[in-house]
Design a protein around this motif. Structure first.
Motif, PDB file in Angstrom:
ATOM      1  N   ARG A   1       0.846  -1.194   0.000  1.00  0.00           N
ATOM      2  CA  ARG A   1       0.000   0.000   0.000  1.00  0.00           C
ATOM      3  C   ARG A   1       0.883   1.245   0.000  1.00  0.00           C
ATOM      4  O   ARG A   1       2.005   1.216   0.520  1.00  0.00           O
ATOM      5  N   ILE A   2       0.360   2.331  -0.569  1.00  0.00           N
ATOM      6  CA  ILE A   2       1.128   3.567  -0.707  1.00  0.00           C
ATOM      7  C   ILE A   2       0.298   4.733  -0.191  1.00  0.00           C
ATOM      8  O   ILE A   2      -0.878   4.880  -0.542  1.00  0.00           O
ATOM      9  N   GLY A   3       0.928   5.571   0.636  1.00  0.00           N
ATOM     10  CA  GLY A   3       0.276   6.773   1.121  1.00  0.00           C
ATOM     11  C   GLY A   3       1.110   8.004   0.812  1.00  0.00           C
ATOM     12  O   GLY A   3       2.336   7.973   0.892  1.00  0.00           O
ATOM     13  N   VAL A   4       0.448   9.093   0.460  1.00  0.00           N
ATOM     14  CA  VAL A   4       1.128  10.331   0.061  1.00  0.00           C
ATOM     15  C   VAL A   4       0.479  11.503   0.796  1.00  0.00           C
ATOM     16  O   VAL A   4      -0.748  11.566   0.918  1.00  0.00           O
TER      17      VAL A   4
ATOM     18  N   ARG B   1       2.402  21.048  -1.390  1.00  0.00           N
ATOM     19  CA  ARG B   1       2.809  20.129  -2.439  1.00  0.00           C
ATOM     20  C   ARG B   1       3.032  18.753  -1.822  1.00  0.00           C
ATOM     21  O   ARG B   1       3.464  18.632  -0.667  1.00  0.00           O
ATOM     22  N   LYS B   2       2.695  17.734  -2.580  1.00  0.00           N
ATOM     23  CA  LYS B   2       2.901  16.366  -2.121  1.00  0.00           C
ATOM     24  C   LYS B   2       4.411  16.126  -2.037  1.00  0.00           C
ATOM     25  O   LYS B   2       5.114  16.198  -3.043  1.00  0.00           O
ATOM     26  N   ASP B   3       4.914  15.845  -0.838  1.00  0.00           N
ATOM     27  CA  ASP B   3       6.361  15.684  -0.687  1.00  0.00           C
ATOM     28  C   ASP B   3       6.757  14.565   0.272  1.00  0.00           C
ATOM     29  O   ASP B   3       7.925  14.417   0.597  1.00  0.00           O
ATOM     30  N   LEU B   4       5.780  13.781   0.728  1.00  0.00           N
ATOM     31  CA  LEU B   4       6.087  12.674   1.631  1.00  0.00           C
ATOM     32  C   LEU B   4       5.285  11.447   1.200  1.00  0.00           C
ATOM     33  O   LEU B   4       4.056  11.501   1.087  1.00  0.00           O
ATOM     34  N   THR B   5       5.988  10.362   0.949  1.00  0.00           N
ATOM     35  CA  THR B   5       5.376   9.125   0.462  1.00  0.00           C
ATOM     36  C   THR B   5       5.834   7.960   1.321  1.00  0.00           C
ATOM     37  O   THR B   5       7.020   7.856   1.652  1.00  0.00           O
ATOM     38  N   VAL B   6       4.906   7.087   1.674  1.00  0.00           N
ATOM     39  CA  VAL B   6       5.264   5.871   2.398  1.00  0.00           C
ATOM     40  C   VAL B   6       4.788   4.653   1.604  1.00  0.00           C
ATOM     41  O   VAL B   6       3.694   4.676   1.022  1.00  0.00           O
ATOM     42  N   PHE B   7       5.623   3.637   1.566  1.00  0.00           N
ATOM     43  CA  PHE B   7       5.272   2.331   1.018  1.00  0.00           C
ATOM     44  C   PHE B   7       5.169   1.368   2.197  1.00  0.00           C
ATOM     45  O   PHE B   7       6.123   1.244   2.979  1.00  0.00           O
ATOM     46  N   LEU B   8       4.053   0.683   2.306  1.00  0.00           N
ATOM     47  CA  LEU B   8       3.823  -0.248   3.402  1.00  0.00           C
ATOM     48  C   LEU B   8       3.775  -1.667   2.847  1.00  0.00           C
ATOM     49  O   LEU B   8       2.946  -1.975   1.974  1.00  0.00           O
ATOM     50  N   LEU B   9       4.652  -2.530   3.342  1.00  0.00           N
ATOM     51  CA  LEU B   9       4.791  -3.881   2.830  1.00  0.00           C
ATOM     52  C   LEU B   9       4.243  -4.876   3.851  1.00  0.00           C
ATOM     53  O   LEU B   9       4.565  -4.790   5.040  1.00  0.00           O
ATOM     54  N   GLU B  10       3.434  -5.802   3.369  1.00  0.00           N
ATOM     55  CA  GLU B  10       2.944  -6.840   4.260  1.00  0.00           C
ATOM     56  C   GLU B  10       4.082  -7.791   4.637  1.00  0.00           C
ATOM     57  O   GLU B  10       5.090  -7.910   3.936  1.00  0.00           O
ATOM     58  N   GLU B  11       3.890  -8.469   5.763  1.00  0.00           N
ATOM     59  CA  GLU B  11       4.902  -9.403   6.235  1.00  0.00           C
ATOM     60  C   GLU B  11       5.175 -10.462   5.176  1.00  0.00           C
ATOM     61  O   GLU B  11       4.261 -10.955   4.515  1.00  0.00           O
ATOM     62  N   GLY B  12       6.451 -10.782   4.977  1.00  0.00           N
ATOM     63  CA  GLY B  12       6.849 -11.785   3.994  1.00  0.00           C
ATOM     64  C   GLY B  12       7.397 -11.220   2.710  1.00  0.00           C
ATOM     65  O   GLY B  12       7.936 -11.969   1.876  1.00  0.00           O
ATOM     66  N   ALA B  13       7.285  -9.909   2.500  1.00  0.00           N
ATOM     67  CA  ALA B  13       7.835  -9.295   1.288  1.00  0.00           C
ATOM     68  C   ALA B  13       9.352  -9.317   1.313  1.00  0.00           C
ATOM     69  O   ALA B  13       9.980  -9.339   2.377  1.00  0.00           O
ATOM     70  N   SER B  14       9.948  -9.304   0.127  1.00  0.00           N
ATOM     71  CA  SER B  14      11.406  -9.271  -0.018  1.00  0.00           C
ATOM     72  C   SER B  14      11.806  -7.994  -0.741  1.00  0.00           C
ATOM     73  O   SER B  14      11.091  -7.534  -1.640  1.00  0.00           O
ATOM     74  N   VAL B  15      12.966  -7.435  -0.359  1.00  0.00           N
ATOM     75  CA  VAL B  15      13.418  -6.154  -0.915  1.00  0.00           C
ATOM     76  C   VAL B  15      14.901  -6.234  -1.228  1.00  0.00           C
ATOM     77  O   VAL B  15      15.694  -6.804  -0.458  1.00  0.00           O
TER      78      VAL B  15
END
Length: 409
Positions: A20-23, A33-47
């Motif tokens: 999920r992504i929030g801005v 101005r939109k200047d802060l973004t978060v990416f939320l990863l569910e448990e088990g994701a790999s990066v």
């Protein structure tokens, strides 16, 4: 104006299950101005990720490397624009870590499970207090379909948000890949003043992600240049959420691995080329293809010499077929035993030089016709072997100077 580049259509960008992504607006540098973004990863994701090779790398780059090396599963990424948190010394590291701590507390995870990213002005303190204060609003905004909002939220001097998405089938199962990037200036391979985030719902062995993200970067973001400057903040991250339901890919050389790589490469190259198309002041998108080299390395060497040359780039801006500048760049690229008598030069379908000299059939009006186009291919044949490499670049216009002269004002 960007070169043949349109803003993404939100409905065309596939959500990635497990992400999920929030801005929101944090007022990092400018209000409203939109200047802060978060990416939320569910448990088990790999990066996995690759970062700038500039030794003066920014604080968030250092912290990202530390957190990825720690082995903790990543659960969130936080991105601010307006401030690069680079050239900020030990204080910059404290502020980058404070941002991770603030988000980790809200998510009830450890700070090492958060990756920070920053882009913007260098050598100014990161207003991490404003970022921390805005994090709840970003979390409240988080939705799987917010890729287009995120593409806008990470922009700096970009004039167009950059996003791309594909759907493919692997083992009879639908698999999706969606990504965003930002960048318009201070762009040079290894990597560029760019941030890139690419995600897939494919099931893939986590240990394959690091070699995969490196291969993707080398064929996309490490094949672009706008001005030859290597930034302090470059980051390209690949996320796999493993939610698609396909049989897990255990080899990149398998048919399934190749299919996934092709889908991700399509997105990565589209994003990389979008950066060039939106290059600061760019009016032309230029493909530089060097073939007939002994090695891929020497083909890249020649391609970058052409793509970085201010004389070549300004000639393209003026549509001036002063094409000896291209041959000169080939000559100073650093291949000591280069034989100029074997070199051919083409502009699209126009054969400009043959065996190191002007083609008797070449007419300057043909060269000018090509150079007036918004998209141009320069092809150099070295006549030394079978290696081939391609680099994408743009021209230099008056606006490039204006944008960079005024950036901090």
């Amino acid at each position: 104006m960007p070169v043949d580049l349109k803003p993404p259509v939100a409905e065309d960008l596939h959500p990635i299950a497990g992400l999920r992504i929030g801005v929101t607006e944090a007022g990092v540098r400018k209000a409203q101005r939109k200047d802060l973004t978060v990416f939320l990863l569910e448990e088990g994701a790999s990066v996995a990720g690759v970062f700038t090779q500039n030794r003066f790398c920014a604080a968030p780059v250092q912290v990202c490397r530390e957190h990825l090396a720690s082995g903790h599963p990543v659960r969130a990424m936080v991105v601010n624009t307006g401030n690069a948190n680079a050239g900020t010394g030990a204080d910059g590291l404290v502020r980058a870590r404070a941002t991770c701590i603030a988000l980790a507390r809200l998510l009830e995870v450890s700070p090492e499970q958060v990756l920070p990213f920053s882009t913007g002005v260098i050598m100014e303190p990161l207003p991490n207090d404003r970022i921390a204060a805005a994090l709840p609003a970003a979390l409240a905004d988080a939705q799987p379909a917010h890729w287009a909002r995120a593409a806008e939220g990470i922009m700096t001097t970009d004039t167009v948000p950059k996003a791309s998405s594909v759907r493919t089938t692997i083992g009879g199962v639908p698999v999706h890949a969606t990504g965003i990037s930002k960048g318009a200036g201070m762009i040079r391979p290894n990597m560029a003043t760019m941030l890139g985030f690419l995600a897939t719902d494919a099931c893939i062995a986590p240990e394959l992600l690091q070699p995969l993200v490196r291969e993707l970067a080398d064929a996309s973001f490490n094949r672009i240049t706008i001005d030859g400057d290597t930034s302090t903040n470059d980051s390209f991250v690949l996320v796999a959420t493993h939610k698609a339901g396909n049989a897990s890919i255990t080899s990149l050389d398998s048919p399934e691995g190749q299919a996934l790589k092709a889908a991700l490469m399509q997105v990565a190259q589209t994003l990389a080329q979008a950066i060039v198309r939106d290059g600061e002041g760019a009016t032309k998108f230029i493909t530089v293809r060097v073939e007939g080299g002994r090695t891929e390395a020497e083909c890249r060497q020649v391609a970058y010499a052409i793509a970085h040359s201010p004389l070549v780039k300004t000639a393209f801006y003026a549509s001036d077929p002063n094409l000896g500048r291209i041959l000169a760049a080939v000559g100073y690229a650093g291949i000591d035993d280069l034989d100029q008598g074997t070199i051919d030069l083409f502009l699209d379908d126009v054969h400009v030089a043959v065996n190191g000299g002007r083609n008797p059939a070449y007419r300057e009006e043909d060269g000018q016709r090509v150079m007036k186009q918004s998209e141009i291919t320069v092809r150099v044949a070295l006549g030394r072997g079978s290696a081939v490499q391609t680099v994408w670049t743009c021209d230099f216009s008056h606006d490039y100077v204006t944008i960079n002269a005024d950036y901090r004002s």
